[in-house]
Design a protein around this motif. Structure first.
Motif, short mmCIF file in Angstrom:
data_model
loop_
_atom_site.label_atom_id
_atom_site.label_comp_id
_atom_site.label_asym_id
_atom_site.label_seq_id
_atom_site.Cartn_x
_atom_site.Cartn_y
_atom_site.Cartn_z
N ILE A 130 0.85 -1.19 0.00
CA ILE A 130 0.00 0.00 0.00
C ILE A 130 0.88 1.23 0.00
O ILE A 130 1.68 1.45 0.91
CB ILE A 130 -0.92 0.03 1.23
CG1 ILE A 130 -1.71 -1.28 1.34
CG2 ILE A 130 -1.86 1.23 1.16
CD1 ILE A 130 -2.44 -1.45 2.64
N LYS A 131 0.71 2.05 -1.03
CA LYS A 131 1.42 3.32 -1.11
C LYS A 131 0.55 4.37 -0.43
O LYS A 131 -0.59 4.60 -0.83
CB LYS A 131 1.66 3.67 -2.58
CG LYS A 131 2.39 4.96 -2.81
CD LYS A 131 2.61 5.16 -4.30
CE LYS A 131 2.88 6.60 -4.63
NZ LYS A 131 2.97 6.81 -6.07
N VAL A 132 1.07 4.98 0.62
CA VAL A 132 0.37 6.03 1.36
C VAL A 132 1.12 7.32 1.04
O VAL A 132 2.31 7.44 1.33
CB VAL A 132 0.40 5.75 2.89
CG1 VAL A 132 -0.35 6.82 3.64
CG2 VAL A 132 -0.16 4.37 3.19
N PHE A 133 0.42 8.29 0.44
CA PHE A 133 1.13 9.47 -0.06
C PHE A 133 0.28 10.73 0.03
O PHE A 133 -0.95 10.69 0.08
CB PHE A 133 1.57 9.24 -1.50
CG PHE A 133 0.44 9.02 -2.46
CD1 PHE A 133 -0.04 10.06 -3.24
CD2 PHE A 133 -0.14 7.77 -2.60
CE1 PHE A 133 -1.09 9.85 -4.13
CE2 PHE A 133 -1.19 7.54 -3.49
CZ PHE A 133 -1.66 8.59 -4.25
N TYR A 134 0.99 11.85 0.05
CA TYR A 134 0.35 13.16 -0.08
C TYR A 134 0.26 13.45 -1.57
O TYR A 134 1.26 13.38 -2.28
CB TYR A 134 1.17 14.25 0.59
CG TYR A 134 1.19 14.19 2.10
CD1 TYR A 134 0.10 14.63 2.83
CD2 TYR A 134 2.29 13.68 2.78
CE1 TYR A 134 0.11 14.56 4.22
CE2 TYR A 134 2.31 13.62 4.16
CZ TYR A 134 1.21 14.06 4.87
OH TYR A 134 1.21 14.00 6.24
N PRO A 135 -0.92 13.81 -2.08
CA PRO A 135 -1.03 14.11 -3.52
C PRO A 135 -0.28 15.40 -3.85
O PRO A 135 -0.13 16.28 -2.99
CB PRO A 135 -2.54 14.26 -3.74
CG PRO A 135 -3.10 14.56 -2.41
CD PRO A 135 -2.20 13.94 -1.40
#
Length: 151
Positions: free
Chosen positions: A143-148
Motif C-alpha cells: 500500500i502506497k500512502v502518499f500526499y497528492p
C-alpha cells in the motif's frame, strides 16, 4: 448462524506431496518424522520509506513508526507491506493514517502472490530420510500512502 467446524476436516493436509532437493518427483511423507522450518520470505529492497508490517510487533508501535516517517521523516510517501495474516493489519494501518490526516493522505494498493520455501528436516538424523523443501504461495499487499501533488 454458521455451521460448526468438523474437527476431522483440517485445512492442513496430514500427508502432503513434498519435493526433494535432488529430484522433482512427489514423495509422500509422514509429518511426524519431519520438522517444519519456515524460511524467511524474500523481501523487496528495503528503502527508508518502506514499512514491513508483521503480527508480532504492537499495532500502535507500527502505526507510530508510519506517522513518524510521514510527518517527521520528510517523506511525502511511504509503502506499507503486509504478507499473509499481516494483510489486514497493513490495511488497518493505512486506513488509520488516512483517517488521522483528515483525508489529506491518499492510498494506492497492489496485491501480489509471494512464493515461500519451507525446509523439512528429519527428526532422527540417523535414519535415511533426506532433508526436503516444500514451496507454497502466500498473498501479499503493498500500500502506497502518499500526499497528492498540489495542483
Amino acid at each position: 448462524m454458521t455451521e460448526p467446524r468438523n474437527p476431522g476436516m483440517s485445512s492442513v493436509p496430514q500427508t502432503a506431496p513434498v519435493h526433494t532437493d535432488s529430484s522433482s518427483a512427489a514423495v509422500e511423507m509422514d509429518p511426524v518424522e519431519y520438522t517444519l522450518r519456515k524460511r524467511l520470505p524474500r523481501k523487496l529492497p528495503k528503502r527508508r520509506n518502506d514499512v514491513y508490517v508483521n503480527m508480532k510487533t504492537d499495532f500502535r508501535a507500527q502505526l507510530a513508526r508510519c506517522q513518524k516517517l510521514l510527518e517527521g521523516g520528510g517523506h511525502r510517501e511511504i509503502c506499507v507491506h503486509g504478507l499473509g495474516l499481516a494483510i489486514n493489519r497493513a490495511i488497518n494501518i493505512a486506513l488509520q493514517l488516512q483517517a488521522s490526516s483528515q483525508g489529506v493522505l491518499q492510498l494506492a494498493a497492489n496485491t501480489s502472490t509471494v512464493e515461500l520455501v519451507d525446509d523439512l528436516e528429519p527428526e532422527d538424523p540417523d535414519e535415511a530420510g533426506e532433508p526436503m523443501t516444500r514451496t507454497r504461495n502466500n498473498s501479499a499487499i503493498h500500500i502506497k500512502v502518499f500526499y497528492p501533488d498540489p495542483q
